[in-house]
Design a protein around this motif. Structure first.
Motif, PDB file in Angstrom:
ATOM      1  N   ILE A   1      26.606  43.003  38.190  1.00  0.00           N
ATOM      2  CA  ILE A   1      27.382  41.929  37.594  1.00  0.00           C
ATOM      3  C   ILE A   1      28.159  41.225  38.701  1.00  0.00           C
ATOM      4  N   PRO A   2      27.926  39.928  38.880  1.00  0.00           N
ATOM      5  CA  PRO A   2      28.706  39.220  39.900  1.00  0.00           C
ATOM      6  C   PRO A   2      30.154  39.113  39.451  1.00  0.00           C
ATOM      7  N   ARG A   3      31.071  39.392  40.366  1.00  0.00           N
ATOM      8  CA  ARG A   3      32.491  39.361  39.985  1.00  0.00           C
ATOM      9  C   ARG A   3      33.266  38.493  40.948  1.00  0.00           C
ATOM     10  N   ARG A   4      34.293  37.838  40.356  1.00  0.00           N
ATOM     11  CA  ARG A   4      35.212  37.117  41.236  1.00  0.00           C
ATOM     12  C   ARG A   4      36.053  38.151  41.976  1.00  0.00           C
ATOM     13  N   PRO A   5      36.522  37.806  43.164  1.00  0.00           N
ATOM     14  CA  PRO A   5      37.348  38.760  43.930  1.00  0.00           C
ATOM     15  C   PRO A   5      38.603  39.149  43.151  1.00  0.00           C
ATOM     16  N   ASP A   6      39.226  38.181  42.472  1.00  0.00           N
ATOM     17  CA  ASP A   6      40.493  38.468  41.803  1.00  0.00           C
ATOM     18  C   ASP A   6      40.286  38.939  40.374  1.00  0.00           C
ATOM     19  N   GLU A   7      39.010  39.174  39.976  1.00  0.00           N
ATOM     20  CA  GLU A   7      38.733  39.393  38.572  1.00  0.00           C
ATOM     21  C   GLU A   7      39.453  40.613  38.011  1.00  0.00           C
ATOM     22  N   ALA A   8      39.612  41.613  38.835  1.00  0.00           N
ATOM     23  CA  ALA A   8      40.227  42.843  38.357  1.00  0.00           C
ATOM     24  C   ALA A   8      41.672  42.615  37.910  1.00  0.00           C
ATOM     25  N   ASP A   9      42.266  41.591  38.466  1.00  0.00           N
ATOM     26  CA  ASP A   9      43.670  41.356  38.135  1.00  0.00           C
ATOM     27  C   ASP A   9      43.846  40.570  36.848  1.00  0.00           C
ATOM     28  N   VAL A  10      42.793  39.841  36.446  1.00  0.00           N
ATOM     29  CA  VAL A  10      42.906  39.025  35.244  1.00  0.00           C
ATOM     30  C   VAL A  10      42.584  39.876  34.028  1.00  0.00           C
ATOM     31  N   PRO A  11      43.511  39.968  33.062  1.00  0.00           N
ATOM     32  CA  PRO A  11      43.197  40.752  31.866  1.00  0.00           C
ATOM     33  C   PRO A  11      42.050  40.097  31.105  1.00  0.00           C
ATOM     34  N   VAL A  12      41.213  40.910  30.476  1.00  0.00           N
ATOM     35  CA  VAL A  12      40.143  40.357  29.656  1.00  0.00           C
ATOM     36  C   VAL A  12      40.758  39.589  28.489  1.00  0.00           C
ATOM     37  N   LEU A  13      41.749  40.198  27.864  1.00  0.00           N
ATOM     38  CA  LEU A  13      42.447  39.553  26.764  1.00  0.00           C
ATOM     39  C   LEU A  13      43.920  39.416  27.117  1.00  0.00           C
ATOM     40  N   ASP A  14      44.441  38.231  26.882  1.00  0.00           N
ATOM     41  CA  ASP A  14      45.862  38.046  27.099  1.00  0.00           C
ATOM     42  C   ASP A  14      46.398  37.188  25.959  1.00  0.00           C
ATOM     43  N   VAL A  15      47.053  37.816  24.997  1.00  0.00           N
ATOM     44  CA  VAL A  15      47.541  37.127  23.803  1.00  0.00           C
ATOM     45  C   VAL A  15      49.048  36.990  23.925  1.00  0.00           C
TER      46      VAL A  15
END
Lengths: 266, 407
Positions: A30-44
């Motif tokens: 799966i290609p991932r952005r470098p900062d992807e780990a920091d972005v929550p999948v869901l943010d309500v």
């Protein structure tokens, strides 16, 4: 607009899928952005949902906040009418909130038009319903293949990935069966295969075992455990504590408000 | 996703719901077939009758005797007079009737026509040479009889085409040969062109035309005339000629009440007028019925399309939840409608055209009206696409959760 980088096109089948090592889809990453780990999948953030107006208005959700990180397995519990289905429908972009923000993988869903939302539903979300919601009079194969058709996947790739997904849920031999020729548990497994065949970032399940017997429930939950162990993010609604116990985290919905229940897995 | 995939979805959905697809098509098929057949029948009848009228002859007026109508006429029945040669002579008077070009007194009788072993009963019509244009009779071979032959009472005859072929055999030219009409020998001087089925109300092809003097001397005797054909100088003065005929004959027949005449004038224009007005009523009636069939068919299509899309709102919800863009949903339902409507349209046109080949009693054929076919197809398909497309468009714009809640 959904950035291409957050729309993984490959890696349908989780690496830990038993007996699946020879499928070509698995060898992709799966290609991932470098900062992807920091972005929550869901943010309500401060999200509300009100049905009706004036005196008859029903507040299904009252300013709820919820953050789900990549790879988490979250169970949402609560009594019927507490607003948990409303929450899941909004998370799945099937419904729109009355107020508040909802960021899916860092994107504000409210900024997207209908066309873009359909792309988001197609690539980012796999939704599993309590009532299965397979398309009637249509084979299991065609049902699983359907989201990939809308995604524009080539026919040959579709065939491979559909077969792999049906194999994963243990229904490789039933691809020609129509929903009315399958048991409830089998139909739900077809629905699970359909939800994960596009390898979405997020799996949402609304009482997936609500209409199933004990044995089928165990089958489906084992599938979820397997998906979770491969790093898939799962949000699942249930009123069954045994189901909730399998999750990392339990969120209780009561009267339109959210609270965390701690120590489920101590 | 490609349009080919959407086409596959559409075909798959149609095949998955065969009964519903068939029922939808049935409405269109019936509507189109009905319109094609009914307009073709009206058109066929119209052409058939206008052919009949052309066979009657151009701008001539026929004077025929009739029983006076009304109470006065019934009481004075004995005073009713037949038409006589003296009447014909009076009509030919250029002083009293300046607008009359010619007068052709007509006698007719049924007689046996024989040549060798062949013999049949035909109608023998005695008149003057003016009878040929007046009755729209054309000589195909040989010639018509002349005024001199009428004056001299020569035994010459012009045969209808059926008479010629029946009595002398097909392919034989009877001109110059002799036939026996009630045992009197007549020399055949000409044969008439066939008028076919459209050639008048009695079959003009089985008539024999001969000079009136000869027919009177051999067959009918010198009594009353059957009718008098009168030709106007031009169609412009036809009305004037008719009033001259009325005034001369009213005087000769002692008629005081115009509603109580013992004769009548029949012009082909009159017949054409009456028939045409009847025909346009008939055509209007058929077009009305066709329109109603189309309307009923259209309502059927509308209904089943609405039901079909409403019934599948949940399916639309599922597809949306899986990421189908609104355009793909709309396109699928539109393509379904187009396939159904176009297929049904083709079948309807096919059945309609096939049914017009069925021979009808009375010798007329249904003749297809191309405009009606086009209108029927366009309207039916338009209804199918619109009423399939409209609810699909509505459903494609619902939020997925709203579509999913529909049962």
């Amino acid at each position: 607009m959904v950035p291409a980088a957050v729309l993984p096109a490959a890696a349908v089948v989780p690496a830990a899928a038993p007996g699946d090592d020879e499928h070509p889809a698995m060898t992709r990453t799966i290609p991932r952005r470098p900062d992807e780990a920091d972005v929550p999948v869901l943010d309500v953030r401060a999200m509300s949902k009100v049905y009706g107006e004036g005196d008859t208005a029903v507040h299904a959700l009252r300013e709820v906040n919820l953050v789900v990180r990549r790879g988490e397995y979250v169970a949402v519990v609560g009594q019927s009418g507490s607003g948990k289905s409303t929450l899941l429908n909004i998370l799945g972009c099937l419904d729109a909130p009355t107020s508040g923000r909802y960021l899916l993988d860092g994107l504000d869903v409210a900024d997207l038009d209908e066309q873009q939302q359909s792309v988001l539903r197609n690539r980012q979300i796999g939704f599993i319903f309590q009532s299965f919601n397979l398309i009637p009079r249509t084979t299991a194969f065609a049902n699983v293949e359907l989201p990939m058709v809308y995604a524009g996947v080539s026919r040959r790739d579709r065939r491979q990935r559909t077969e792999a997904a049906l194999d994963l849920v243990g229904l490789a031999g039933r691809s020609d069966h129509r929903p009315n020729q399958l048991s409830g548990g089998q139909q739900q497994r077809v629905a699970v295969a359909r939800a994960l065949v596009t390898s979405p970032a997020l799996l949402l399940a609304d009482e997936p075992t609500g209409n199933l017997d004990t044995e089928s429930t165990a089958d489906v939950l084992n599938l979820f455990d397997g998906l979770h162990s491969t790093g898939r993010t799962i949000v699942l609604i249930t009123h069954d504590d045994e189901v909730a116990e399998r999750a990392d985290r339990v969120v209780v919905v009561s009267d339109g408000r959210l609270s965390e229940r701690n120590g489920v897995r101590s | 996703m490609s349009s080919l995939e959407i086409l596959r979805f559409a075909v798959r959905a149609l095949l998955a719901n065969r009964l519903r697809s068939l029922l939808t098509m049935l409405g269109i098929i019936i509507g189109i077939t009905a319109v094609i057949i009914l307009t073709a029948l009206g058109n066929g009848a119209s052409q058939y009758i206008s052919n009949q009228i052309t066979g009657l002859g151009a701008s001539s007026v026929t004077v025929a005797a009739r029983a006076p109508s009304g109470t006065a006429g019934a009481a004075a029945g004995a005073s009713s007079r037949p038409l006589t040669s003296a009447d014909a002579t009076a009509l030919a008077d250029p002083q009293g009737a300046p607008d009359v070009a010619y007068v052709a007194p007509v006698v007719q009788s049924s007689a046996t026509v024989t040549s060798g072993a062949n013999s049949e009963t035909d109608t023998v019509i005695g008149s003057t040479p003016e009878y040929f244009p007046s009755s729209n009779s054309t000589v195909a071979s040989g010639r018509a009889y002349t005024q001199a032959e009428v004056d001299d009472g020569r035994p010459v005859a012009v045969l209808g085409s059926t008479v010629a072929s029946d009595v002398f055999g097909a392919g034989v030219d009877p001109v110059g040969r002799t036939v026996l009409i009630n045992d009197s020998p007549f020399q055949v001087v000409g044969v008439l062109q066939s008028k076919g089925q459209g050639g008048g109300f009695s079959n003009a092809d089985s008539n024999v035309l001969a000079p009136i003097s000869t027919v009177q001397s051999t067959l009918t005797g010198y009594g009353n005339l059957n009718q008098i054909d009168v030709g106007a100088r031009s169609s412009a003065v036809q009305t004037a000629a008719e009033s001259e005929i009325y005034s001369i004959l009213d005087r000769r027949h002692n008629i005081t009440d115009p509603n109580d005449r013992d004769y009548q004038l029949i012009s082909s224009a009159q017949i054409a007028q009456v028939l045409n007005s009847t025909l346009s009523t008939l055509s209007l009636l058929l077009a009305g019925i066709a329109g109603i069939s189309l309307l009923v068919g259209g309502i059927g299509i509308t209904n089943i399309m609405l039901v079909s899309v409403t019934e599948r709102t949940r399916e639309i919800g599922i597809r949306k939840a899986l990421g189908a863009p609104p355009s793909a949903i709309l396109a699928q339902f539109l393509i379904e409608s187009v396939i159904l409507s176009a297929l049904a349209g083709l079948i309807g046109v096919g059945i309609g055209i096939a049914l017009t080949w069925i021979p009808l009693p009375g010798g007329f054929r249904a003749i297809i009206v191309p405009t009606a076919v086009v209108i029927a197809v366009v309207v039916s398909i338009g209804i199918g696409v619109f009423f399939g497309g409209y609810p699909a468009r509505r459903a494609s714009r619902l939020r997925p959760i709203e579509a999913l809640r529909r049962e």
